[in-house]
Design a protein around this motif. Structure first.
Motif, short mmCIF file in Angstrom:
data_model
loop_
_atom_site.label_atom_id
_atom_site.label_comp_id
_atom_site.label_asym_id
_atom_site.label_seq_id
_atom_site.Cartn_x
_atom_site.Cartn_y
_atom_site.Cartn_z
N THR A 152 0.74 -1.30 -0.07
CA THR A 152 -0.09 0.19 0.12
C THR A 152 0.80 1.14 0.15
O THR A 152 0.72 2.19 -0.88
CB THR A 152 -0.88 0.09 1.14
N PRO A 153 1.78 1.42 0.95
CA PRO A 153 2.49 2.65 0.75
C PRO A 153 3.75 2.53 -0.20
O PRO A 153 4.14 3.49 -0.62
CB PRO A 153 3.29 2.78 2.14
N LEU A 154 4.14 1.36 -0.43
CA LEU A 154 5.39 1.31 -1.21
C LEU A 154 4.84 1.58 -2.77
O LEU A 154 5.53 2.47 -3.19
CB LEU A 154 5.78 -0.22 -1.52
N VAL A 155 3.79 1.19 -3.49
CA VAL A 155 3.40 1.63 -4.83
C VAL A 155 2.36 2.74 -4.73
O VAL A 155 2.47 3.58 -5.40
CB VAL A 155 2.88 0.61 -5.45
N GLY A 156 1.78 2.86 -3.61
CA GLY A 156 0.90 3.92 -3.25
C GLY A 156 1.32 5.32 -3.43
O GLY A 156 0.81 6.14 -3.88
N THR A 157 2.45 5.35 -2.86
CA THR A 157 3.21 6.75 -2.88
C THR A 157 3.43 7.46 -4.29
O THR A 157 3.17 8.34 -4.54
CB THR A 157 4.54 6.65 -2.01
N ILE A 158 3.80 6.20 -5.19
CA ILE A 158 4.01 6.81 -6.69
C ILE A 158 2.58 7.03 -7.24
O ILE A 158 2.63 8.10 -8.03
CB ILE A 158 4.80 5.69 -7.40
N ALA A 159 1.55 5.98 -7.03
CA ALA A 159 0.30 6.52 -7.25
C ALA A 159 -0.16 7.76 -7.22
O ALA A 159 -0.90 8.36 -7.74
CB ALA A 159 -0.74 5.22 -7.09
N ALA A 160 -0.07 8.06 -5.90
CA ALA A 160 -0.58 9.12 -5.41
C ALA A 160 0.16 10.47 -5.93
O ALA A 160 -0.59 11.62 -6.14
CB ALA A 160 -0.24 9.36 -3.93
N ALA A 161 1.53 10.41 -6.23
CA ALA A 161 2.23 11.31 -6.93
C ALA A 161 1.50 11.67 -8.33
O ALA A 161 1.58 12.83 -8.83
CB ALA A 161 3.74 11.27 -7.20
N ALA A 162 1.23 10.42 -8.94
CA ALA A 162 0.63 10.59 -10.36
C ALA A 162 -0.76 11.45 -10.40
O ALA A 162 -1.05 12.37 -11.10
CB ALA A 162 0.50 9.25 -10.89
N ALA A 163 -1.41 10.92 -9.14
CA ALA A 163 -2.81 11.54 -9.22
C ALA A 163 -2.83 13.40 -9.23
O ALA A 163 -3.36 13.78 -9.51
CB ALA A 163 -3.50 10.92 -8.15
N CYS A 164 -1.97 13.41 -8.02
CA CYS A 164 -1.49 14.91 -7.85
C CYS A 164 -0.92 15.65 -8.73
O CYS A 164 -1.28 16.76 -9.09
CB CYS A 164 -0.83 14.87 -6.39
N ALA A 165 -0.06 14.98 -9.66
CA ALA A 165 0.44 15.60 -11.03
C ALA A 165 -0.61 16.05 -11.78
O ALA A 165 -0.62 17.02 -12.34
CB ALA A 165 1.60 14.78 -11.23
N SER A 182 8.81 10.69 -5.56
CA SER A 182 8.04 9.76 -4.94
C SER A 182 8.62 8.28 -4.55
O SER A 182 8.59 7.81 -3.45
CB SER A 182 6.44 9.76 -5.25
N SER A 183 9.25 7.88 -5.42
CA SER A 183 10.11 6.60 -5.62
C SER A 183 10.94 6.63 -4.30
O SER A 183 11.32 5.56 -3.71
CB SER A 183 10.59 6.08 -6.92
N SER A 184 11.48 7.77 -4.01
CA SER A 184 12.47 7.54 -2.65
C SER A 184 11.88 7.62 -1.61
O SER A 184 12.32 7.84 -0.44
CB SER A 184 13.50 8.70 -2.98
N LEU A 185 10.69 8.02 -1.56
CA LEU A 185 9.69 8.31 -0.41
C LEU A 185 9.13 7.16 0.23
O LEU A 185 7.99 7.35 1.28
CB LEU A 185 8.85 9.62 -0.26
N ALA A 186 8.95 6.18 -0.50
CA ALA A 186 8.04 5.03 -0.48
C ALA A 186 8.53 3.98 0.54
O ALA A 186 9.77 3.40 0.22
CB ALA A 186 7.53 4.53 -1.67
#
Length: 453
Positions: A152-165, A182-186
């Motif tokens: 959830t946080p591992l891939v979700g962080t990148i997905a949330a970045a895509a949504a907010c972009a 985001s890939s460095s924050l997951a």
């Protein structure tokens, strides 16, 4: 040809509402509405309150509200705290071996409030994030749970970045940068399941995705191949060591993953790995009028990966019980339901519940179901042995009720929402909010949603 990171960024910010298949819109609507209801119920839990006590109010024009108090904080803090609330009850939806809405919805609502985004933009951002998430999920043949990572946080962080972009309307280059940041924050560990920290995983992913998009907007830099590089995100978190990231067209926007995978709405506020077994035992108990005192033993045949998550074999608290197969079976027999009332410390510590937990046994299989996005056994199998010696065997359950393949009706979704949201909003306001969310594409601005008490 551009690599994975750049393709994913370009897809996210080029996506239009008009491009979305109807099934994507439907799944995004269900995921958003269900998550808001669960978030409103979860906000009263201690975990979100502790996190909320550590952030300051904000009077900035782009500040966003906490639910349901309406207290304004920085948008990133709103994503964090609302994300913790969305996941703390473990009642939020499931897909992609993870919990997509608990990450995407808090981030989208916070940034959407700040940008005064329309309902159509909110739904489009959800689909953008989900499709990027689904692609990364499909590119890894292994289960990251097996490495101890919470997906959830591992891939979700990148997905949330895509949504907010998408909500920030970044150009393709900066969107790719947002994903790279985001890939460095997951991160997030399965070892913290059954504690407050599991819900922090979702909140931090929502916050980090929003932060990554804003950093990219401000000119922050990152590697344009952070996802696919041999020392990048996909390789670093790969249990198989063979993620499929070879240069090619990854088909985002041409091959849609969301219509097939959708979202699975939870009927029980407990780890999804238990839901098929609960369905089986409840059906068996009803069919044979099983009294708890008549039960000698309960046996569950279940997947190895499921039991990796269900680590608490004799829980002491409601939070621990969310990750206990033994509790799930005991609650189903004692209460004939597994709801919010049963996930309380008092219920978990009842003598009759604890006695039944001691009677639950399990065996596991390494076999994994094909054609489903959960790393589970092909089916859960439940057998009850009565003190009389009679053995009752439930039909194997391959998909739980509420899954994308066995969906809840609109009336059932509404009933769950009202049960959650009416606790803080009252029933009339909760009903009005559900109606808004169910017709989200008609909303002019996220600020029109009546989510505060």
């Amino acid at each position: 040809m551009e690599g994975l990171t750049r393709q994913a960024g370009a897809f996210a910010v080029s996506l239009r509402y008009e491009d979305l298949p109807p099934a994507c819109i439907e799944a995004a609507r269900i995921g958003t509405a269900d998550c808001v209801g669960v978030m409103l119920a979860g906000a009263a839990e201690p975990g979100p309150g502790i996190v909320a006590s550590m952030v300051s109010d904000s009077s900035r024009a782009d500040a966003a509200p906490l639910l349901p108090s309406g207290r304004r904080v920085a948008a990133s803090d709103a994503a964090l705290i609302n994300g913790v609330a969305a996941h703390v009850l473990d009642y939020d939806d499931v897909a992609l071996s993870a919990h997509p809405s608990a990450v995407l919805v808090p981030a989208i609502l916070a940034e959407g409030w700040a940008q005064q985004s329309s309902g159509r933009d909110l739904l489009t951002a959800y689909v953008a994030g989900y499709e990027v998430w689904a692609l990364l999920y499909r590119l890894e043949p292994g289960a990251v749970h097996d490495l101890g990572f919470h997906p959830t946080p591992l891939v979700g962080t990148i997905a949330a970045a895509a949504a907010c972009a998408r909500l920030l309307r970044l150009d393709a280059a900066r969107a790719a940068t947002a994903l790279a940041i985001s890939s460095s924050l997951a991160s997030g560990l399965v070892a913290n399941f059954g504690s407050m920290t599991k819900s922090l995983h979702a909140g931090r992913a929502a916050q980090s995705g929003l932060l990554a998009a804003r950093l990219a907007q401000a000119g922050y830099t990152a590697s344009p191949d952070a996802l696919e590089h041999r020392s990048g995100f996909m390789q670093a978190h790969s249990p198989s060591r063979t993620p499929d990231v070879a240069d090619r067209d990854f088909g985002l926007g041409a091959e849609w993953r969301m219509p097939a995978l959708g979202v699975c709405v939870k009927r029980y506020p407990i780890c999804y790995a238990t839901h098929r077994s609960i369905d089986a035992l409840l059906d068996l108990a009803e069919a044979h009028a099983i009294a708890p005192g008549d039960v000698e033993a309960v046996h569950v045949h279940i997947g190895e990966t499921q039991m990796l998550m269900l680590r608490n074999h004799f829980p002491q608290t409601g939070l621990e019980a969310k990750f206990s197969l033994e509790f799930a079976m005991a609650a189903a027999l004692v209460a004939r339901r597994v709801g919010l009332a049963e996930l309380s410390d008092d219920f978990v510590r009842r003598d009759d519940v604890r006695d039944l937990m001691r009677r639950v046994r399990y065996t596991t299989t390494a076999e994994v179901a094909q054609g489903w996005d959960q790393p589970y056994a092909p089916a859960d199998q439940v057998t009850v042995t009565l003190k009389s010696g009679r053995e009752l065997r439930a039909d194997p359950v391959a998909r739980p009720k509420g899954s994308w393949e066995r969906p809840l009706s609109a009336a059932e979704l509404r009933a769950k929402f009202l049960d959650c949201a009416a606790r803080c909003l009252g029933r009339p306001a909760a009903a009005a909010l559900f109606d808004q969310l169910w017709k989200l594409e008609a909303t002019s601005s996220a600020r029109d949603l009546k989510m505060s008490a």
